[in-house]
Motif scaffolding. Structure first.
Motif, PDB file in Angstrom:
ATOM      1  N   VAL A  84      -4.081  -5.550  11.189  1.00 34.41           N
ATOM      2  CA  VAL A  84      -2.961  -4.651  11.070  1.00 34.41           C
ATOM      3  C   VAL A  84      -3.196  -3.277  11.942  1.00 34.41           C
ATOM      4  CG1 VAL A  84      -1.945  -3.181   9.447  1.00 34.41           C
ATOM      5  CG2 VAL A  84      -3.140  -5.490   8.687  1.00 34.41           C
ATOM      6  N   THR A  97      -1.701  -3.351   4.146  1.00 33.22           N
ATOM      7  CA  THR A  97      -2.971  -3.987   4.356  1.00 33.22           C
ATOM      8  C   THR A  97      -3.560  -4.982   2.994  1.00 33.22           C
ATOM      9  OG1 THR A  97      -3.858  -2.333   5.741  1.00 33.22           O
ATOM     10  CG2 THR A  97      -5.296  -3.922   4.928  1.00 33.22           C
ATOM     11  N   ILE A 107      -8.182  -3.952  10.189  1.00 33.23           N
ATOM     12  CA  ILE A 107      -7.245  -2.805  10.247  1.00 33.23           C
ATOM     13  C   ILE A 107      -7.496  -1.873  11.492  1.00 33.23           C
ATOM     14  CG2 ILE A 107      -8.397  -1.247   8.574  1.00 33.23           C
ATOM     15  CD1 ILE A 107      -5.415  -0.073   8.125  1.00 33.23           C
TER      16      ILE A 107
END
Length: 376
Positions: free
Chosen positions: A174, A212, A226
């Protein structure tokens, strides 16, 4: 006998066994078709670099309005999924492993590229021009996202993650860095909201956290990383409280048991780096800010990242210019320099798939040992 650097030894990323600690960082290279479908050129590019411990493929948009620049990859249609599957199959056949970065540009977009008005947390335009199919244009004022827009975008990220797994990726990253949409929600100058997604740091981290969490629910947290860039001002973002902002984000995310946290331009001496490393219980990927591309510099900075607590080290330009980067570092051989900057983004094989390996450019006055073979 010379000791093998730690970053060249095997590593693990959750359930994945990695042959080394070096990660190919996601690099935007504008080689997709106009609709965002990956091309055979890209399959060749990534397969050439399959010796990386892990490849994180370039940012791909989860919806049409999230596209940043022309010829950027996407992952929101069956055609995109099929195109990416050709890439992952080529990399898998070469022995590699891939994650896909999910990237929404937010205000880093333009109607001349997408046919759509960009969206963002607040109607604050990019403070610079943006590249479009018609050349550089003044940035458009983005439309402020409604809460319905926010919920729809979160769902699109989750759907894109499912497509990525279907396309053969081991997982997704992400993108909450470098001034893209999630970072725009984090930064005070681009997020002027007064609702549940703006104001305090706890509210400004909410969108990144919910994206997320939704992605982790969709494909499993062990498949999700992430990427963040504390203190970055790329694309005109300004954070008013970097320490507090990322402390709040890490606190929100660390219970998810994600695959990793990826720090852009990690500076081991920075206070925010040390605090995040201390607070983050899982795998941390460091990304050194390299001043030059020499074997000595890449070796030194990669080792320094691991010594500072990073579990893996992400490199961008060294992998771009050196498809056989691992072999060169293992042998202490010189690295190819990156060619003209514009070749990164103009499309085609030039400056993309034509960087030579040591096999292509053997030493003229000696034999060069390549992974146990000798090449004249």
């Amino acid at each position: 006998m010379t000791r093998t650097p730690d970053f060249l030894t095997p590593a693990r990323l959750g359930r994945l066994a990695l042959p080394n600690h070096l990660v190919m960082a996601p690099l935007t290279r504008n080689r997709a078709e106009a609709d965002g479908t990956p091309t055979p050129l890209m399959a060749t590019h990534y397969a050439q670099r399959a010796s990386a411990g892990l490849i994180i493929a370039e940012g791909s948009t989860p919806n049409p309005v999230g596209q940043t620049y022309p010829d950027i990859t996407a992952i929101h249609s069956d055609r995109h999924t099929a195109g990416w599957r050709q890439v992952t199959e080529a990399v898998g056949a070469a022995g590699g492993r891939m994650f896909l970065q999910l990237q929404h540009g937010g205000r880093v977009s333009h109607p001349a590229t997408t046919g759509l008005t960009p969206v963002a947390p607040s109607p604050v335009p990019l403070p610079e021009t943006i590249f479009t199919p018609d050349g550089h244009r003044p940035a458009a004022v983005p439309r402020e996202m409604t809460e319905d827009d926010i919920r729809a975008t979160i769902a699109e990220f989750a759907a894109a993650a499912r497509r990525a797994v279907d396309a053969g990726f081991e997982g997704v990253e992400v993108h909450s860095a470098n001034g893209m949409l999630l970072h725009q929600f984090l930064a005070a100058n681009t997020n002027r909201r007064t609702d549940a997604y703006g104001g305090s740091v706890e509210r400004r981290v909410r969108f990144a956290a919910e994206v997320t969490e939704a992605v982790a629910d969709a494909i499993g947290a062990e498949r999700v990383g992430i990427r963040i860039s504390p203190g970055s001002t790329v694309n005109g973002v300004l954070e008013d409280d970097t320490d507090g902002l990322y402390a709040a984000l890490v606190a929100r995310l660390k219970g998810l048991d994600l695959a990793y946290l990826h720090l852009v331009r990690s500076a081991p001496e920075a206070g925010w780096y040390r605090r995040i490393r201390a607070d983050w219980p899982g795998t941390l990927i460091g990304n050194p800010d390299l001043t030059d591309l020499t074997t000595e510099t890449v070796t030194r900075e990669s080792a320094r990242m691991l010594a500072a607590g990073a579990d893996l080290v992400a490199l961008g330009r060294p992998f771009l210019a050196n498809p056989d980067l691992l072999t060169r570092l293992r042998l202490g051989a010189p690295l190819n320099p990156v060619r003209e900057r514009y070749l990164m983004y103009v499309g085609g094989a030039d400056g993309y798939n034509d960087y030579p390996t040591l096999v292509d450019q053997p030493s003229s006055d000696s034999m060069v040992a390549l992974d146990g073979a000798r090449v004249a």
